[in-house]
Scaffold this active site. Structure first.
Site, PDB file in Angstrom:
ATOM      1  N   LYS A   1      -7.161   6.012 -11.625  1.00 28.08           N
ATOM      2  CA  LYS A   1      -5.939   5.984 -12.069  1.00 28.08           C
ATOM      3  C   LYS A   1      -5.883   4.394 -13.112  1.00 28.08           C
ATOM      4  O   LYS A   1      -5.418   4.545 -13.998  1.00 28.08           O
ATOM      5  CB  LYS A   1      -4.636   5.655 -11.147  1.00 28.08           C
TER       6      LYS A   1
ATOM      7  N   HIS B   1      -3.469   4.477  -1.897  1.00 27.57           N
ATOM      8  CA  HIS B   1      -4.612   3.544  -1.419  1.00 27.57           C
ATOM      9  C   HIS B   1      -5.123   3.936  -0.181  1.00 27.57           C
ATOM     10  O   HIS B   1      -6.151   3.895   0.469  1.00 27.57           O
ATOM     11  CB  HIS B   1      -3.935   2.114  -0.898  1.00 27.57           C
TER      12      HIS B   1
ATOM     13  N   LEU C   1       0.783  -1.272  -0.029  1.00 31.43           N
ATOM     14  CA  LEU C   1       0.036  -0.127  -0.011  1.00 31.43           C
ATOM     15  C   LEU C   1       0.826   1.360   0.020  1.00 31.43           C
ATOM     16  O   LEU C   1       1.912   1.199   0.746  1.00 31.43           O
ATOM     17  CB  LEU C   1      -0.796  -0.089   1.428  1.00 31.43           C
TER      18      LEU C   1
END
Ligand code: PAF
Length: 296
Positions: free
Chosen positions: A161, A48, A44
């Site tokens: 994204k 995130h 992460l």
């Protein structure tokens, strides 16, 4: 921030039991029981964690799944080398305020190996990211469908994204009438424009500088889009070709409703997509642009 570390669970039945108990307890109390799922493959980064913070505002119980899904990796891809950093991920998720982490093994998710039922996503799965990664999107859709059935969340977050992934997940949810709301999360960028990605860690200092060509190309396309699609594409390619370490895979402009490339007659909101190898690291990025706004 939650007061406690998130409860980490590896088994499907344990997770289901936990969520059933949480929902029941909250139904009788003052806390709500809306479940938000944040699906991840771990390793992460700040992007995130931003999902998790957004997720906290979208519901009451935030479940983060961490699963490096073998079905979405091709035979030549880096499944074994994909970073697995569960302890660090759990520590970061405590800070970000997640309530539960679901981190199953491959056997828990696919007890019969790779021979089971798959979700097939249609022609868009074979374009762009799918062209260089055959089978990737069907593997991704299969695991997302399983996660949605296992967790049964009210809301699930997906980052903008991975625009093609977001498009395909939304389409699957609509096509299969899955009872969940898909919440897109905006791209998180460094101050200089580089989109956050787990792969940025592989860039050297020089590659990191040259990688700015991706967001630069998207900005150039947006600035030129008043002149139409061709003008936008040319402006973007000029930006990308100027960088010796950037090997362009594709730069394209698609209709957000179909995810198919648009022609020069297109007017309105479109999605500009870019993928390129910077050194040996493959990066993607995208932005919404407005094509020829003044011309109708
Ligand atoms: O975007 C990802 O990290 C993965 O594709 C996802 C959605 C967690 C499915 O494995």
């Amino acid at each position: 921030m939650t007061e406690h570390a998130p409860r980490v669970m590896h088994g499907i039945e344990e997770l289901r039991g936990f969520l059933a108990a949480e929902r029941a307890e909250r139904r009788t109390g003052t806390r709500g029981g809306r479940v938000v799922l944040v699906p991840t493959m771990g390793a992460l980064h700040a992007g995130h964690l931003e999902h998790v913070r957004r997720a906290r505002k979208l519901g009451d119980i935030v479940v983060v799944s961490i699963f490096v899904n073998p079905l979405q990796f091709g035979p030549t891809e880096d499944l074994d080398r994909y970073p697995r950093t569960l302890d660090a991920d759990v520590a970061a998720l405590r800070e970000a305020g997640a309530h539960a982490v679901f981190a199953p093994s491959a056997t828990e998710m696919y007890p019969d190996g790779e021979t089971g039922t798959r979700v097939t996503g249609g022609p868009v799965t074979r374009l762009f990211e799918g062209a260089s990664r055959p089978g990737h999107f069907d593997g991704m859709l299969t695991v997302v469908a399983k996660l949605l059935v296992i967790v049964a969340p009210d809301v699930a977050t997906f980052g903008r994204k991975d625009a093609q992934q977001l498009f395909l997940v939304r389409r699957m949810v609509r096509d299969l009438n899955l009872p969940v709301r898909i919440e897109p999360i905006e791209i998180v960028r460094e101050a200089d424009g580089l989109a956050l990605s787990s792969r940025n860690r592989y860039l050297s200092a020089e590659e990191r500088t040259q990688a700015l060509a991706l967001s630069g190309a998207l900005r150039a396309a947006s600035d030129a889009a008043a002149g139409g699609v061709t003008a936008a594409l040319e402006a973007a390619r000029g930006e990308l070709n100027a960088r010796a370490l950037v090997e362009l895979d594709y730069f394209t402009v698609v209709d957000p409703g179909t995810f198919l490339p648009v022609g020069d007659g297109y007017r309105g909101e479109a999605l500009a997509l870019v993928a390129a190898r910077v050194g040996s690291t493959r990066l993607i990025d995208n932005a919404t642009i407005t094509v020829a706004p003044g011309e109708h």
